[in-house]
Design an enzyme around this catalytic site. Sequence first.
Site, PDB file in Angstrom:
ATOM      1  N   CYS A 112       0.816  -1.221   0.000  1.00 46.21           N
ATOM      2  CA  CYS A 112       0.000   0.000   0.000  1.00 46.21           C
ATOM      3  C   CYS A 112       0.853   1.276   0.000  1.00 46.21           C
ATOM      4  O   CYS A 112       0.334   2.368  -0.196  1.00 46.21           O
ATOM      5  CB  CYS A 112      -0.944  -0.011   1.177  1.00 46.21           C
ATOM      6  SG  CYS A 112      -1.999  -1.473   1.205  1.00 46.21           S
ATOM      7  N   HIS A 248      -3.287   7.105   1.981  1.00 47.79           N
ATOM      8  CA  HIS A 248      -3.714   5.776   1.538  1.00 47.79           C
ATOM      9  C   HIS A 248      -5.078   5.463   2.171  1.00 47.79           C
ATOM     10  O   HIS A 248      -5.287   5.668   3.366  1.00 47.79           O
ATOM     11  CB  HIS A 248      -2.663   4.747   1.951  1.00 47.79           C
ATOM     12  CG  HIS A 248      -3.134   3.343   1.822  1.00 47.79           C
ATOM     13  ND1 HIS A 248      -3.699   2.873   0.664  1.00 47.79           N
ATOM     14  CD2 HIS A 248      -3.155   2.315   2.714  1.00 47.79           C
ATOM     15  CE1 HIS A 248      -4.044   1.608   0.851  1.00 47.79           C
ATOM     16  NE2 HIS A 248      -3.718   1.252   2.080  1.00 47.79           N
ATOM     17  N   ASN A 278     -10.017  -0.663   0.282  1.00 50.01           N
ATOM     18  CA  ASN A 278      -8.569  -0.449   0.227  1.00 50.01           C
ATOM     19  C   ASN A 278      -8.045  -1.051  -1.083  1.00 50.01           C
ATOM     20  O   ASN A 278      -8.003  -2.279  -1.218  1.00 50.01           O
ATOM     21  CB  ASN A 278      -7.939  -1.114   1.453  1.00 50.01           C
ATOM     22  CG  ASN A 278      -6.420  -1.012   1.473  1.00 50.01           C
ATOM     23  OD1 ASN A 278      -5.801  -0.675   0.476  1.00 50.01           O
ATOM     24  ND2 ASN A 278      -5.843  -1.330   2.613  1.00 50.01           N
TER      25      ASN A 278
HETATM   26  N1  COA Z   1     -17.562  -8.711  10.388  1.00 49.75           N
HETATM   27  C1  COA Z   1     -17.990  -8.936  11.634  1.00 49.75           C
HETATM   28  N2  COA Z   1     -17.178  -9.195  12.662  1.00 49.75           N
HETATM   29  C2  COA Z   1     -15.851  -9.223  12.407  1.00 49.75           C
HETATM   30  C3  COA Z   1     -15.340  -9.007  11.124  1.00 49.75           C
HETATM   31  C4  COA Z   1     -16.247  -8.745  10.096  1.00 49.75           C
HETATM   32  N3  COA Z   1     -15.862  -8.516   8.827  1.00 49.75           N
HETATM   33  N4  COA Z   1     -13.992  -9.082  11.170  1.00 49.75           N
HETATM   34  C5  COA Z   1     -13.680  -9.347  12.447  1.00 49.75           C
HETATM   35  N5  COA Z   1     -14.794  -9.446  13.193  1.00 49.75           N
HETATM   36  C6  COA Z   1     -14.920  -9.729  14.621  1.00 49.75           C
HETATM   37  C7  COA Z   1     -13.704 -10.401  15.200  1.00 49.75           C
HETATM   38  O1  COA Z   1     -13.739 -11.786  14.949  1.00 49.75           O
HETATM   39  C8  COA Z   1     -13.831 -10.063  16.648  1.00 49.75           C
HETATM   40  O2  COA Z   1     -14.766 -10.935  17.235  1.00 49.75           O
HETATM   41  P1  COA Z   1     -14.463 -11.561  18.674  1.00 49.75           P
HETATM   42  O3  COA Z   1     -14.375 -10.398  19.609  1.00 49.75           O
HETATM   43  O4  COA Z   1     -15.651 -12.434  18.867  1.00 49.75           O
HETATM   44  O5  COA Z   1     -13.183 -12.311  18.522  1.00 49.75           O
HETATM   45  C9  COA Z   1     -14.463  -8.680  16.656  1.00 49.75           C
HETATM   46  O6  COA Z   1     -15.028  -8.519  15.335  1.00 49.75           O
HETATM   47  C10 COA Z   1     -13.468  -7.573  16.910  1.00 49.75           C
HETATM   48  O7  COA Z   1     -12.321  -7.842  16.138  1.00 49.75           O
HETATM   49  P2  COA Z   1     -11.102  -6.876  16.163  1.00 49.75           P
HETATM   50  O8  COA Z   1     -10.064  -7.407  15.259  1.00 49.75           O
HETATM   51  O9  COA Z   1     -10.763  -6.550  17.586  1.00 49.75           O
HETATM   52  O10 COA Z   1     -11.794  -5.598  15.512  1.00 49.75           O
HETATM   53  P3  COA Z   1     -11.195  -4.176  15.362  1.00 49.75           P
HETATM   54  O11 COA Z   1     -12.067  -3.211  16.047  1.00 49.75           O
HETATM   55  O12 COA Z   1      -9.735  -4.146  15.631  1.00 49.75           O
HETATM   56  O13 COA Z   1     -11.391  -3.959  13.797  1.00 49.75           O
HETATM   57  C11 COA Z   1     -10.173  -3.976  11.757  1.00 49.75           C
HETATM   58  C12 COA Z   1     -10.779  -4.808  12.888  1.00 49.75           C
HETATM   59  C13 COA Z   1      -9.521  -4.920  10.769  1.00 49.75           C
HETATM   60  C14 COA Z   1     -11.285  -3.189  11.070  1.00 49.75           C
HETATM   61  C15 COA Z   1      -9.120  -3.001  12.366  1.00 49.75           C
HETATM   62  O14 COA Z   1      -8.231  -3.711  13.172  1.00 49.75           O
HETATM   63  C16 COA Z   1      -8.378  -2.268  11.312  1.00 49.75           C
HETATM   64  O15 COA Z   1      -8.927  -1.441  10.619  1.00 49.75           O
HETATM   65  N6  COA Z   1      -7.044  -2.520  11.168  1.00 49.75           N
HETATM   66  C17 COA Z   1      -6.250  -1.950  10.117  1.00 49.75           C
HETATM   67  C18 COA Z   1      -6.364  -2.830   8.909  1.00 49.75           C
HETATM   68  C19 COA Z   1      -5.832  -2.181   7.649  1.00 49.75           C
HETATM   69  O16 COA Z   1      -6.168  -1.083   7.358  1.00 49.75           O
HETATM   70  N7  COA Z   1      -4.994  -2.920   6.911  1.00 49.75           N
HETATM   71  C20 COA Z   1      -4.433  -2.496   5.691  1.00 49.75           C
HETATM   72  C21 COA Z   1      -3.375  -1.492   5.947  1.00 49.75           C
HETATM   73  S1  COA Z   1      -2.561  -1.084   4.485  1.00 49.75           S
END
Ligand code: COA
Length: 321
Positions: A112, A248, A278
């Site tokens: 990215c 980004h 993304n």
């Molecule tokens: N739909 C519903 N629930 C989901 C899910 C989805 N698509 N993806 C994950 N969950 C669940 C998880 O399993 C977890 O459940 P649990 O508590 O029962 O285990 C819960 O949601 C919370 O997960 P968590 O990973 O703590 O969520 P979060 O608030 O951290 O959000 C992201 C997850 C991925 C949205 C967040 O971490 C994020 O934006 N990270 C950056 C990712 C990114 O931008 N990557 C590319 C960079 S170039």
Amino acid sequence: MMTTRIVGTGAYVPEQIATNDDLARIVETNDEWIRSRTGIGERRIATTETNSYMAAQAAKQALDQAGIAPEDVDLILLATSSPDYCFPNGACEIQEQIGAVNAAGYDISAACTGFVFALNTAHAFIQAGIYRTALVIGSDVLSKLLDWTDRGTCVLFGDGAGAVVVQAADRGVIGVKMHSDGTKGGVLTCGARTNGNFLLGKKPELGYMTMDGQEVFKFAVKKVPEIIKELLEENRTSLEEIRYFVLHQANYRIIESVAKRLKADISKFPANMEHYGNTSGGSIPLLLDEMNRKGMLAPGDKIVLSGFGAGLTWGATLVEW
Ligand code: COA
């Protein structure tokens, strides 16, 4: 002093739209969860479009807008981590498709962050006087690298491409900044085809994307404000002088958090991940082209482009439009 000016922009996204509701039919998720955590509402998914096709369409638009003939391009840099082939590289495919017969071309792999690294690389060639005109393209088909049973990643990404034409000029890029941290490589990966040669006696396996979402989130909201501050300080430019921060488009919450940490107004952070998700290497030039075509950019405006992602890698460019 000679620098690098963006003289044309272009973009291309695949025809097929997949909404959050569409994804809720294949994994356990819902529109509300995806929107509230990421700001993403829908994304484009390539079906017939290849990486180089998207890239070439974006490149043609950028050349058209700049009024530059393909034969006048000296260098094609394609930022991608999802090329059509291991070789030939995507830049050679694009060269063939657009008829840029005099250009040298190769790909840059920095996920990215790829577009910013490629733009900064083109700038180095232009400032050194080696080349005059370059096409810098970001294009990714991450849909082919995603594990479509992993709801933690498959809802975040989309396919798309963006391109800029840059040329030697007396104003344009003011400063560049790039960082890498390979020790954190494990938080966002996609394996390549594994070794399956005759001595090992097994077939190669395909790699899919894996991500530690929270680690990536923490990395982005710490390192992006840091690199922007470094870039501005080194170039004696204040935050107030910046018209737009073109980040980004991974996640709207990352953008809000970066704005807050920089104490900059959120209205200076344009966003379009609602429609595209993304798009990795494609995201910054896709957004830049949208802004350009809407007439949001005026000559003399100072903007910061900043990418971050797997590697880990992060980079920024200060540009006078
Ligand atoms: N739909 C519903 N629930 C989901 C899910 C989805 N698509 N993806 C994950 N969950 C669940 C998880 O399993 C977890 O459940 P649990 O508590 O029962 O285990 C819960 O949601 C919370 O997960 P968590 O990973 O703590 O969520 P979060 O608030 O951290 O959000 C992201 C997850 C991925 C949205 C967040 O971490 C994020 O934006 N990270 C950056 C990712 C990114 O931008 N990557 C590319 C960079 S170039």
